[in-house]
Design a protein around this motif. Sequence first.
Motif: not given
Length: 360
Positions: A8-26
Motif C-alpha cells: 500500500a505504501e513505500p518504506v518510511a523515508g522513501c520519497k522524492p526530493a522537494a521540487p524547485p519552484t517555478l521561475t517567473a517565466d515558467q
Amino acid sequence: MSTIGPFAEPVAGCKPAAPPTLTADQQTKYEQFLEEVRSWESLPTTKAGTETATLSDDERLWLTRECLLRYLRATKWNLQQAITRLRATAVWRREFGTDTFTADYISEENAKGKQVQLGFDKEGRPCLYLLPQNQNTKPSQKQVEHLVYMVERTLDLHPPGQEGLALLIDFRNTGAGGTPPMSISKQVLDILQSHYPERLGRALLTHLPWYVTAFLKLIGPFIDPVTKTKIKYNEPLTDHVPASQLMTASGGEVDFKYDHSIYWPALADMAAERRRQRVERWEKAGKIIGESEIYLWGGEEGSIGGKKEVAPEANGAEKVNKDVKAPAETNGTTSGGDTALVDGVANLDIKTSEPVKPAA
C-alpha cells in the motif's frame, strides 16, 4: 516476508526530493496554459475530429496542475506545443478507451503474472515488474491495452508528491519469442512517449539474453538521450529498491508468489479505492481543472482553489486548509518519464517529426 498482493505504501523515508519552484517565466506560461485548458468545453472524440463531446468529470479531474506541468516540461516550456500535445492526449484517451478497460476485460492477459505492480523504489516510485517469461498470449492489440491498463493502475498508487514509476524488467528464462513484433513495439513506444510524458523515473533491466541486447542495439538510434540515462543494465536492484519491498527473485526479501485469483482483484480494489478518495477530495474542493495532485493523492497540501476542504480538528472544531503557493516544477531531469516497456522490451522514445522531441 511473504506477500501475494501489492504494497500500500513505500518504506518510511522513501520519497522524492522537494521540487524547485517555478521561475517567473515558467509561472506565467503555466498560468496561460491553465487558462487555455479551462476554456475547453468540448473536444473531438477521435483523432479524425468529426464529432465532439463535452469534457467529462473524469477528464477534468485528470487535468491536474502537475499534468499540465509535465507537458510543459516535456516540450521544454514551449507553450503552444504543450497545448497541442495535451489536447492530442485527451483525444487519444477518448479514442483508445483508457478509462474504460476493466479488470475483468484485461484479466486474461495477466493470468500468469507477466506484469506485476509490487513495492516502491527508494524515491517512492511504484514499481512495475515486466516478466516476459510469463508471457501467455499471442501478439495483439489487447497486449497494448494491457500495458496501458497496468501503467494507469501503477500511477494510481503513487504516493503524494511522486509522479513517476520504476520499471523492473527481468529477462531470465525468456525465449526469443519474449520480444513483441516491431509493429506493436512502435505503437507502444509512440503511445508512451506522446501520452505519458515525464512518467518514467527509472528502468532496471536484468538478465538480458543476447537477442534482447541485439534488439536494443538495433533500436538504439531511436532512444532519446535523456531516456538512455534512466535505463540501467544488470545493476543490483537493492541499490534502487528497498530489500523489504523487492522480490526475492530480484535479490530482495519479499517471497512473492503470483496467484491471479488473489492478486488481480487486490490490485484492482486498491486502485479503485485510491481513485474513489481522489474523486471525493476533488468534489469537496470544487471540481476545478488544475487541482493539485499532492492534495488529490492525500498529501499535506490543501486544494489550490475552489472550495476549501474542511477537516475536523481533534477537539471537534473545524479547520480550513490554506491554499498552496505557486505551482512547482520538477525540471528537465525529472523523476518521471515518457517511455515504458512492453513485455520485456525497453520503453524508448521514437524520433518523430515534431519540432521538439519529448524528453523522458
